[in-house]
Design an enzyme around this catalytic site. Sequence first.
Site, PDB file in Angstrom:
ATOM      1  N   ALA A 123      -9.673  -2.852   3.408  1.00 39.86           N
ATOM      2  CA  ALA A 123      -9.826  -2.988   1.948  1.00 39.86           C
ATOM      3  C   ALA A 123      -8.461  -2.924   1.284  1.00 39.86           C
ATOM      4  O   ALA A 123      -7.431  -2.817   1.952  1.00 39.86           O
ATOM      5  CB  ALA A 123     -10.717  -1.865   1.441  1.00 39.86           C
ATOM      6  N   ASN A 124      -8.433  -2.999  -0.033  1.00 39.15           N
ATOM      7  CA  ASN A 124      -7.197  -2.728  -0.760  1.00 39.15           C
ATOM      8  C   ASN A 124      -7.527  -1.950  -2.025  1.00 39.15           C
ATOM      9  O   ASN A 124      -8.693  -1.702  -2.322  1.00 39.15           O
ATOM     10  CB  ASN A 124      -6.418  -4.025  -1.043  1.00 39.15           C
ATOM     11  CG  ASN A 124      -7.187  -4.955  -1.950  1.00 39.15           C
ATOM     12  OD1 ASN A 124      -7.463  -4.632  -3.095  1.00 39.15           O
ATOM     13  ND2 ASN A 124      -7.551  -6.122  -1.422  1.00 39.15           N
ATOM     14  N   ARG A 125      -6.507  -1.557  -2.762  1.00 37.11           N
ATOM     15  CA  ARG A 125      -6.713  -0.614  -3.868  1.00 37.11           C
ATOM     16  C   ARG A 125      -7.108  -1.257  -5.193  1.00 37.11           C
ATOM     17  O   ARG A 125      -7.126  -0.596  -6.220  1.00 37.11           O
ATOM     18  CB  ARG A 125      -5.433   0.199  -4.096  1.00 37.11           C
ATOM     19  CG  ARG A 125      -5.108   1.128  -2.978  1.00 37.11           C
ATOM     20  CD  ARG A 125      -3.918   1.997  -3.378  1.00 37.11           C
ATOM     21  NE  ARG A 125      -3.436   2.773  -2.255  1.00 37.11           N
ATOM     22  CZ  ARG A 125      -4.007   3.890  -1.828  1.00 37.11           C
ATOM     23  NH1 ARG A 125      -5.086   4.343  -2.430  1.00 37.11           N
ATOM     24  NH2 ARG A 125      -3.502   4.542  -0.804  1.00 37.11           N
ATOM     25  N   SER A 126      -7.387  -2.545  -5.204  1.00 38.27           N
ATOM     26  CA  SER A 126      -7.708  -3.180  -6.487  1.00 38.27           C
ATOM     27  C   SER A 126      -8.993  -2.601  -7.078  1.00 38.27           C
ATOM     28  O   SER A 126     -10.011  -2.488  -6.397  1.00 38.27           O
ATOM     29  CB  SER A 126      -7.867  -4.685  -6.290  1.00 38.27           C
ATOM     30  OG  SER A 126      -8.337  -5.257  -7.482  1.00 38.27           O
ATOM     31  N   ALA A 137      -7.316  -9.385  -5.727  1.00 38.46           N
ATOM     32  CA  ALA A 137      -6.406  -9.045  -4.628  1.00 38.46           C
ATOM     33  C   ALA A 137      -7.114  -9.490  -3.346  1.00 38.46           C
ATOM     34  O   ALA A 137      -7.970  -8.779  -2.822  1.00 38.46           O
ATOM     35  CB  ALA A 137      -6.145  -7.546  -4.616  1.00 38.46           C
TER      36      ALA A 137
END
Length: 414
Positions: free
Chosen positions: A216-219, A283
């Site tokens: 995942a990413n932090r968006s 993102a």
Amino acid sequence: MKNSEIIPVLKDRRILLGVTGSIAAYKAVELASMLTKAGAQVDVILSAAARQFVTPLTFQSVTGRKVYGEADLWGEQAHVLHIGLGEAADLFIIAPATANTLAKLATGQADSLLTLTALAVRCPLLVAPAMDVGMYEQAATQENIELLSQRGVLFAGPAQGRMASGLIGKGRLIEPQELFGYVRKVLGADGSLASRKVVVTAGGTLEALDPVRVLANRSSGKQGFALAQAAVDRGASVTLISGPVHLPTPVGVTSVDVESAADMHAAVKEAADGADVLLMAAAVADYRPVDPSSAKLKRSGGVPKVVLEKTADILADIVEARTRSGHPAVIVGFAAESDDLLVNARAKLESKGVDLLVANDITAPDAGFEVDTNRVTLLDAGGAQELPLLSKAAVAEAVLERVVTILGTKEGKA
Ligand code: CTP
């Protein structure tokens, strides 16, 4: 969005808020407060029954303006008041609207300041019903709603839920935040992007490792959602393609939920066909596991070797497709950079072939992922404009202003 922030689509707009006799009248206080804080001038008309639930002073305290009622109908200004209030208004919203009020509106009765103002106004009339489920489902009420809709009256809700009576069903007044969204949509309808199709992507994508785990990413999706709202405020027809986020969908937006970069790619391709604007704020994962396991990876199986492969560059694909279709006329890319912001962003603007690039330094504590503020630089062929620290809503306004200008320039040349 901070509620105390002025919102351009509401700034100095004149809103008449009619409140009728329902237990949900207290929610209208919050709506009046939100509209006032956002820059609107809110004049409240309370029906006699509404006064049994809330007082004029409550509304006067949040709007800073006189609150109107039956006494005014027979007061000194009576001969001009109902016409005057209606003439000056950009929108008349009746929230909550009881079954009795709907019946009066449907038959054109004008037996109170509220109903005769509703008959006199020429601005859009937005009605938010609130009543018990049995009353809502009655043929009389349904037919009144149908008739009013045919005459161009706009409806917001009601929602499904628990009633004051304890019953569960349809008839609850929608929440103030959602009412607020309806007001924005109605007031923005003939804005600078009216009849335009705008596609926005938001949030981060998830790439499966196994049925349980993801890359995942932090968006948070906040900037993308703010862009979608700003486009609605300008009258656009908006499709919001979002990865998993915890945000309410703005009123008036068609939302498409996706998970992986591949899902997002497919959804963007479909939505961008015939669109005027693409705002690619998501993102998107650049890599995904080559061969996600269909069974949960077991601890006993040892440390897994995860081999990654590139995902498709969605933006590049849409820019390339535009060379044939001409759509979307305006494509905006976003660049999350951790160093050499301007150099990297300039290179990205050129390599991606977008019309506008919104670059932000994700290492700044008050900008980028998760927070409510952002510090961005807007780059196009003409140069770079560094914006100060702003709320994500204000960044969205600035980006949409640029989009409107670019659209105008391109069409002027065409
Ligand atoms: N983007 C995309 N498809 C991808 C990756 C990114 O369409 N597979 C879009 C993003 O939505 C954004 C822009 O490309 O609008 C730039 O994303 P960013 O992550 O900043 O750049 P990358 O293209 O991934 O390049 P780099 O990793 O080198 O910074």
